[in-house]
Motif scaffolding. Structure first.
Motif: not given
Length: 384
Positions: A102-106
């Motif tokens: 969903n396009g989020f860094h982690v």
């Protein structure tokens, strides 16, 4: 930076240990703010925990699926930039993969996943998406660990010949009470994976050995033990190491070393001399060169390397510890993320945080050590 980096958190609610550490570390430099959270698998606890952290009520979620989906639909100036995953090992992979999709860094607590196959899948997804994955191997964040790494890299000790690292703890030297949540999930193969002690602290030791030495483990000979009756996973172990330059070494990890607290320490020896660092005295680095007196390096001094200074906040004589080291991981990650957002090239200092590649090596370490311990073969190839 044009704006603060917005963080969402999965796990870390009331009764959790490491979540609070992550939040303190993330906030220390003023670069990151907690914007939303799915702080517990228990809906009531998730809501209560979110309110106690003063999160907006519409940004308190009762599960990670809901959080990631809802955040992805918010306008870009409002939604979180990355998610911090501070759950038991079995709840690392799925939320991390969903966040990347969903396009989020982690940012994710170690070990990165439950299995090596999952770690490789996350590594591949990070490559495909161009998103950042940061792994919180905290001990690589200490300024004098970075000083040690730089000195090895600069050849101060010549070719490295021997690496000895140990991580003894004593908190599991007796059967844990039933209400000890931290002990319970670490001893449960469904939540912790195929290893206990080696997955929990042995991975830190292995990462530190490779991080400072600049070498990679190539062969191992492992002996894992379940010392306390009734445990399903190892609580103690010893590993002989061979590195890819021919150096040898040892790694000891134990959680039944009665009387020990968190006694991580490392010694590295080369042709010209060696170094010694203890986590319990993190602001001191011993340098031992041939035919010279032992040198004592201290945090915050001008004689340290640029990378050590980049990760130091206070003048000499003002000790920096665990939270500051943890914060260095978050700071470097946040600066790298901000640079990417601004279409700028991150500096090498910014990029100095553990990533998905380190996560894969950590999971490979766990699986290879377990396999080696079960094998009658003396030297077992380190397979990835």
């Amino acid at each position: 930076m044009k704006e603060k980096i917005r963080m969402g958190m999965i796990g870390g609610g009331k009764g959790a240990f490491i979540g609070a550490v992550h939040r303190m570390a993330a906030s220390l430099d003023g670069l990151i703010e907690l914007s939303c959270g799915a702080l517990s698998s228990n809906a009531e606890n998730a809501i209560t925990s979110g309110k106690e952290l003063f999160l907006p009520e519409d940004r308190i979620y009762t599960n990670y699926q809901e959080m990631i989906t809802a955040e992805s639909k918010l306008p870009e100036p409002e939604r979180m930039h990355f998610v911090s995953i501070v759950t038991p090992n079995n709840v690392h992979f799925e939320p991390a993969m969903l966040a990347l999709e969903n396009g989020f860094h982690v940012v994710i607590d170690k070990p990165i996943t439950l299995t090596l196959a999952e770690a490789k899948a996350l590594q591949q997804k990070a490559v495909e998406t161009g998103l950042l994955v940061c792994l919180t191997h905290t001990y690589s964040g200490y300024p004098l660990v970075k000083q040690a790494k730089q000195m090895v890299k600069d050849g101060a000790f010549g070719k490295i010949r021997k690496v000895c690292v140990e991580y003894p703890q004593g908190w599991l030297s007796m059967p844990a009470p039933a209400d000890n949540k931290q002990a319970a999930w670490r001893a449960d193969p469904k939540k912790s994976g195929i290893s206990g002690c080696m997955a929990d602290v042995g991975t830190h030791a292995a990462h530190l050995a490779e991080y400072i030495s600049g070498l990679q483990i190539e062969k191992i000979c492992a002996d894992l033990n379940c010392v306390v009756d009734g445990r399903a996973l190892d609580d103690d172990g010893n590993v002989l190491l061979r590195f890819n330059n021919g150096a040898n070494g040892t790694l000891m990890a134990s959680q039944i070393a009665a009387g020990e607290e968190n006694a991580l320490k490392i010694k590295i020896y080369g042709e010209k001399g060696g170094l010694e660092w203890h986590q319990a005295e993190p602001n001191t680095l011993l340098i031992k060169l041939l035919d010279q007196p032992t040198q004592v390096y201290k945090t915050g001094n001008n004689y340290l390397s640029d990378v050590a200074k980049f990760n130091t906040r206070t003048p000499s004589g003002h000790p920096e510890g665990y939270l500051e080291a943890f914060a260095n991981i978050y700071k470097n990650f946040a600066l790298t993320l901000s640079a990417k957002q601004n279409n700028e090239k991150p500096t090498l200092e910014m990029l100095d945080f553990p990533n998905a590649n380190d996560g894969v090596r950590g999971m490979a370490f766990i699986e290879n050590v377990v396999a080696s311990s079960k094998s009658d073969q003396k030297w077992y190839d380190f397979k990835i």
